[in-house]
Design an enzyme around this catalytic site. Sequence first.
Site, PDB file in Angstrom:
ATOM      1  N   TRP B 361       0.817  -1.212   0.000  1.00 43.17           N
ATOM      2  CA  TRP B 361       0.000   0.000   0.000  1.00 43.17           C
ATOM      3  C   TRP B 361       0.854   1.267   0.000  1.00 43.17           C
ATOM      4  O   TRP B 361       0.354   2.346  -0.288  1.00 43.17           O
ATOM      5  CB  TRP B 361      -0.949   0.004   1.191  1.00 43.17           C
ATOM      6  CG  TRP B 361      -0.277   0.159   2.522  1.00 43.17           C
ATOM      7  CD1 TRP B 361       0.635  -0.677   3.083  1.00 43.17           C
ATOM      8  CD2 TRP B 361      -0.443   1.230   3.457  1.00 43.17           C
ATOM      9  NE1 TRP B 361       1.039  -0.210   4.305  1.00 43.17           N
ATOM     10  CE2 TRP B 361       0.393   0.958   4.569  1.00 43.17           C
ATOM     11  CE3 TRP B 361      -1.220   2.380   3.470  1.00 43.17           C
ATOM     12  CZ2 TRP B 361       0.475   1.800   5.681  1.00 43.17           C
ATOM     13  CZ3 TRP B 361      -1.133   3.222   4.589  1.00 43.17           C
ATOM     14  CH2 TRP B 361      -0.292   2.940   5.664  1.00 43.17           C
ATOM     15  N   ASP B 362       2.147   1.122   0.348  1.00 46.42           N
ATOM     16  CA  ASP B 362       3.064   2.259   0.346  1.00 46.42           C
ATOM     17  C   ASP B 362       2.960   3.048  -0.958  1.00 46.42           C
ATOM     18  O   ASP B 362       2.990   4.284  -0.967  1.00 46.42           O
ATOM     19  CB  ASP B 362       4.519   1.794   0.446  1.00 46.42           C
ATOM     20  CG  ASP B 362       4.781   0.789   1.540  1.00 46.42           C
ATOM     21  OD1 ASP B 362       3.835   0.122   1.971  1.00 46.42           O
ATOM     22  OD2 ASP B 362       5.941   0.661   1.932  1.00 46.42           O
ATOM     23  N   GLU B 488       1.328  -2.284  12.410  1.00 43.51           N
ATOM     24  CA  GLU B 488       1.561  -3.728  12.381  1.00 43.51           C
ATOM     25  C   GLU B 488       1.864  -4.315  13.756  1.00 43.51           C
ATOM     26  O   GLU B 488       2.189  -5.495  13.854  1.00 43.51           O
ATOM     27  CB  GLU B 488       2.669  -4.050  11.377  1.00 43.51           C
ATOM     28  CG  GLU B 488       2.197  -3.746   9.958  1.00 43.51           C
ATOM     29  CD  GLU B 488       3.251  -3.977   8.894  1.00 43.51           C
ATOM     30  OE1 GLU B 488       4.444  -3.887   9.222  1.00 43.51           O
ATOM     31  OE2 GLU B 488       2.877  -4.252   7.741  1.00 43.51           O
ATOM     32  N   LYS B 592       3.571   0.587  16.097  1.00 46.55           N
ATOM     33  CA  LYS B 592       4.761   0.538  15.262  1.00 46.55           C
ATOM     34  C   LYS B 592       4.846   1.776  14.374  1.00 46.55           C
ATOM     35  O   LYS B 592       5.916   2.325  14.157  1.00 46.55           O
ATOM     36  CB  LYS B 592       4.704  -0.718  14.399  1.00 46.55           C
ATOM     37  CG  LYS B 592       5.925  -0.932  13.507  1.00 46.55           C
ATOM     38  CD  LYS B 592       5.738  -2.173  12.638  1.00 46.55           C
ATOM     39  CE  LYS B 592       6.984  -2.461  11.809  1.00 46.55           C
ATOM     40  NZ  LYS B 592       6.740  -3.536  10.830  1.00 46.55           N
ATOM     41  N   GLN B 593       3.688   2.148  13.813  1.00 50.30           N
ATOM     42  CA  GLN B 593       3.688   3.207  12.824  1.00 50.30           C
ATOM     43  C   GLN B 593       2.346   3.915  12.869  1.00 50.30           C
ATOM     44  O   GLN B 593       1.338   3.323  13.215  1.00 50.30           O
ATOM     45  CB  GLN B 593       3.902   2.614  11.442  1.00 50.30           C
ATOM     46  CG  GLN B 593       2.788   1.669  11.018  1.00 50.30           C
ATOM     47  CD  GLN B 593       3.258   0.626  10.025  1.00 50.30           C
ATOM     48  OE1 GLN B 593       3.570  -0.488  10.406  1.00 50.30           O
ATOM     49  NE2 GLN B 593       3.308   1.004   8.776  1.00 50.30           N
TER      50      GLN B 593
END
Lengths: 785, 785
Positions: B361-362, B488, B592-593
């Site tokens: 998806w980046d 994640e 995580k993000q």
Amino acid sequence: MTVPDAYTAEPWTVREPRPRLDILADSESVFALSNGCLGIRGTFDEGDPNGMPGTYLAGLYELRTMVYTETAYGQPEATQTLVNTIDGTLLRLTVDGQPLDLRAGELPHHERVLDLRAGTLTRTLRWCSPAGRHVDVRSERLVSFVHRGAAAIRYTVRAVDEPLEIVLTSGLVANRQQPHLPTHPSSADLLQHPLDPLEHHVDRRRLTLLHRMHRSGFVVGAAAEHLVDGPDELEVHVDSNDDWARLTVTARLEHSQELTVVKVLGYAWSGERSVGAVRDEVSATVTAAQHTGWAGLVDAQRRYLDAFWADADVEIEGDDELQQAVRFALFHLLQATARAEGRAIASKALTGTGYEGHTLWDTDTFVLQVMTALRPEITRQALGWRHATLPKALDRARRLDLRGATFPWRTIDGEECSGYWPAGTAAVHVNADIADAVIRYVEATGDDAFARTAGLDLLVATARMWASLGHRGSDGRFHIFGVTGPDEYSALADDNVYTNLMARRNLLRAARWSRAHPDDAARLGVDAAEIDDWQAAGETMAVPYDAERGVHPQAAGFTDQPRWDFAGTAPDSYPLHSHFPYLQLYRKQVVKQADLVLALHLCCEGFTAEEKARDFAYYEGVTVRDSSLSAPCQAVVAAELGHLELALAYLAESALADLRDGERDSSDGLHVAALAGTWIGLVAGFGGLRQVDGELHFRPALPETLRRLTFRLRHLGRALRVSVTPEEVEYALVDGEPLTIRHDGEEIELTADEAVTRPAVRTTHHDAPAQPAHREPRRRSAPPA
Amino acid sequence: MTVPDAYTAEPWTVREPRPRLDILADSESVFALSNGCLGIRGTFDEGDPNGMPGTYLAGLYELRTMVYTETAYGQPEATQTLVNTIDGTLLRLTVDGQPLDLRAGELPHHERVLDLRAGTLTRTLRWCSPAGRHVDVRSERLVSFVHRGAAAIRYTVRAVDEPLEIVLTSGLVANRQQPHLPTHPSSADLLQHPLDPLEHHVDRRRLTLLHRMHRSGFVVGAAAEHLVDGPDELEVHVDSNDDWARLTVTARLEHSQELTVVKVLGYAWSGERSVGAVRDEVSATVTAAQHTGWAGLVDAQRRYLDAFWADADVEIEGDDELQQAVRFALFHLLQATARAEGRAIASKALTGTGYEGHTLWDTDTFVLQVMTALRPEITRQALGWRHATLPKALDRARRLDLRGATFPWRTIDGEECSGYWPAGTAAVHVNADIADAVIRYVEATGDDAFARTAGLDLLVATARMWASLGHRGSDGRFHIFGVTGPDEYSALADDNVYTNLMARRNLLRAARWSRAHPDDAARLGVDAAEIDDWQAAGETMAVPYDAERGVHPQAAGFTDQPRWDFAGTAPDSYPLHSHFPYLQLYRKQVVKQADLVLALHLCCEGFTAEEKARDFAYYEGVTVRDSSLSAPCQAVVAAELGHLELALAYLAESALADLRDGERDSSDGLHVAALAGTWIGLVAGFGGLRQVDGELHFRPALPETLRRLTFRLRHLGRALRVSVTPEEVEYALVDGEPLTIRHDGEEIELTADEAVTRPAVRTTHHDAPAQPAHREPRRRSAPPA
């Protein structure tokens, strides 16, 4: 049924009157012989045709690398796979140059009989070769309960009506060619040739092979000794090569003349000892068995089983299929466990390579529940194996950033072998299941020595894990988040009720035992503060409740999930996990196997009768029984709630899973936990047995279709016999000091002097709850007489 | 810093003044050249030493079986792996019998320069051989933006001070020996030899190899044409074999004399066309590039880049490292995307084999966000690729029992390649991310033709998926249970706020577009009832809120989880996923993000300013940035909330990830999404750009340490330039019709006549929130001048 049954219903035997080449692999599982150390599937002597030939040794595995596209911390790098070891069953017969093969010629007679009292598999056949020659064959096979590494076959050929040239080749074969296994497509290559040859030799009539597992390094050896009896003029030739050794007998049989070969097999293996040590152990084993001789082996086998049946037999009047099934179940439970002695008891026992030969929680929760009541010394051995793997479980916990121990979800030697952690490592309830088996064993035996040593080690290590896994929420309760309960159609949920209740028992018993044995607890570094922590965590354990619906959610939020579209699911879409992704299953209310309902049974003291009734009714509506572990649990709770016919239906489903049911797949091994579930469904279900704090509680109630149920069990050194009819129950102390039990709450002191009789329990009858569409169990309202 | 920087900070170049053999693989990623179709890592011409040599073609993959110990419905059977194809970089030099190797002899000079305007990698070196011979080498390399399948190298050797015997070997090599890859231990064997030889030929100075991928069956070909210029008396020899072809030039160079070889490379591959077609395409490509010649290729490259920089350049005054970094980022974004044309744009682009060369998806969320503003035609191509894979996504949805389409989490050709579904298939937000890229593209370009065709196809297919995935709860809201958001360190949660808000946009835009284009919608079977369903689902979408704490939980229940023990986590235990199991990470509050914080940016209209402030502060306390996708999102929201120095710190972390930061690993490819994040952090962060319903909103605010930020973008056919100082902002319409934009809410009509100036925005300053211990971003309070 559209397909005729493969086996006739007889009280003490499983008889296959005609060979069923369409379900060969299934019948190989049914006819598997084992003593818990050595297992041999029920293949035909001549090798072909076969389903999945297999000879297994408990604990003997090969390693297989696990490939992950997305690596993650804590993933096992390799899995252990039970392998088909050296095969000693082969006795290939040539009749006037034609190899005996059931698919050629004609077969006027072919019958196999598993004798549950003798512990032998007997096969008789008459074959008419394509050339028109008739031969009678009788073979008998046993895996000795008394000689741990030994098996034996007596094979007799008889010329029926004219002289025949006979060649009989008896083989030992390593790396025997395996059929393609659709269940393990990727491992097929590796498992085709797991054994590297070390030695092969033949000496007079003895064959020996020694091999080494390619990656795991285990050394395994097998020897076959032969006694040949037949016409004076027969020739015997032996030869061998890397992967095989054979003895060839050539003889001419006159009319009615016989040739008999007794083949005695001995096995040994080790991961530590030298090749020479294994070589000599193989020789010792086969020599001892040879010295005992065929008749001696058969006698010892019978004596061993007589003793077992005297203690363990269950009698059922009114349903011949169930009568056979429960004895079949008990026989295979004994085969699974008797001589495991320090090796894991696999979920398929040694009847096949299903689950790769791994041990799961099935053993601790189902199999040991039965063996504790029938043969507690076997449970002690099995828990001793768990205890031996404690160092690995302590390591694993450290790796998972937990205190104490986390036992593997699936394993052969104690290392985690699950490659799918949401339904593996996250199913931490296995730790409480092991602790529960320890508690049940100790409270059923009073084995204080065990309780203070291995038992306390296991309880303390698992309690420490729970204390570090859970946390205290802002509501003051002790919560366990993000774990997976028994139901495999849910995962990574918060406060799974089964897990939390089992963890509570684990924590509270660890506290109680540590207080009771302060010196032993101190040896483990347990202090008063830690005990208090366990006590507090246990006492404040969160148990979610859905007040709006008046039921316990399986885990927090479960009852808020959308319900599975049962009406829109076709009957052939079951089992759901073969037709739908976990992405869908996990998000919805659909239960593969009893989870909250298992808690109603095993943690019965945590629920009121009214709660049990509402919970059971609710979960009946969403439980699809796509696991064979489910039906026995449902049978127990259905019986407790007075749904006796429903309980019987579940019991029959479990009991007949391997013997009758065409839906279930027994090709890669028997459903051992379901076999245990047969006993549990009868004894905990219709007998109403609960062991609460070391005390036996009974609430017997029998459906009208069964005329009588008699079961036996041991408790605190006593032997009990309980006999139930739809009207009354009789409790008898067969052996031992007086014992207080409870019948429907009433205290009864049993003495050896006389049996006690009480009326059977009549539970208020609720309306029987409904199951999802197409998932009603088959009712057993009119069983075969 | 303890380790000296590998590269000097210059505005238009990345210069490595000395070779850094300790980070060879990282510098190969930094110096990778690519045009989005063909990518070549920045290896040394002579081949050794190297980090991980690689020449990649977009979309060219080999298959690799995935082994699962526990098979489950819906698991992909194989993954696709980007492979190192035929290598054309090799130019091995021997000087008086000594092979040039940086590890031998002495190296008075060695410099590499990536010129971001020229699009070339230049290397100059002086080598003193172990025998004391001096030689100067200059090599220039380019991968042509204009000739899609072509690359070229000009290599010049010069004798420094005495005559030298020179042998220069130019090679084409298939199955070039790869170093051991610790990240893919199990796939190493397969990837060592993925190419089966088909043809090899040499013709005058042209070398050709044709190979076939062993399992995927793709045919790939490469040719190298040579122009040799040097002393009159030189010898040229060519030969070839299955896996290699080479041209060997032997010459004697007098003092100061030079030998120059221009090597022109051409590639082609296909999964459909014949070997002959590929052979001829290779020849055509190399012939055309040869015809253009070195100078022509260099000129065309410069012109292509001049046009790009005119539209896309970002100027930063006050921070030379950031100035270099943003141009480096834009250059690599162009390299990643320019000529992808119908192939996937991988998360590592063509700079390495990280993520196996998969697209995630980046690309849709980060890379296309940038390219839509700079080169919208590239976004159209990229979305065209997604559209081409729609049939596979429709199939996948059917397999998952969903309607519409589910796009893969990771793939090369559109098939799902994720072997870990809880962080793969369950991360369904990828579908909304693709839809969002479609919406942003159409609203930024007014490309109605696309909107009515591929755009509508994608929006309808994804909206259908959401409608079937979610359900209406008893609270009347539309819920999406059991899915995974961007973070994640959580998985399989209910009502992930980011996912739900993005799904809401997806549903509502699908409804709006279907109403706007009824004929096109009818072609897809969309009727009024379905549109109403989407509208209702979007309007009633559940967005959980934790009223007690006054923040949005990342997903339902998130804020009730226990918090990660940050104080007890050592600095070297990061990234956490390398030291702790998901079992622990998923159960606890640790991010995580950016997940909820990404929603604050991309779904900015869904939150009040006060909510954003509280949410951001809360998530700062639990976000550890173990993914390079996180810092840019945090930079954007920090800037919006007035935490300008914090925003700058995050921006720098993202911008310098590949160029400066020793912690991050660039060895298997650049962090392409973080490179996009550099532009996003600057433009959406300090520029305050939000595209809301097709309108451009700006709220510029610059930290004091930056003196000026100038950026450019395209919108609805216009070209804009925005220039921000800490005090004011200037908006200029560089090209096109007048356009209305918003500055801090105020409508401004821009015309070509004159720029508009406004004071920079001063957001009320909240206290800057704290990060977990040891996870504070490095503050950039005193940047190098």
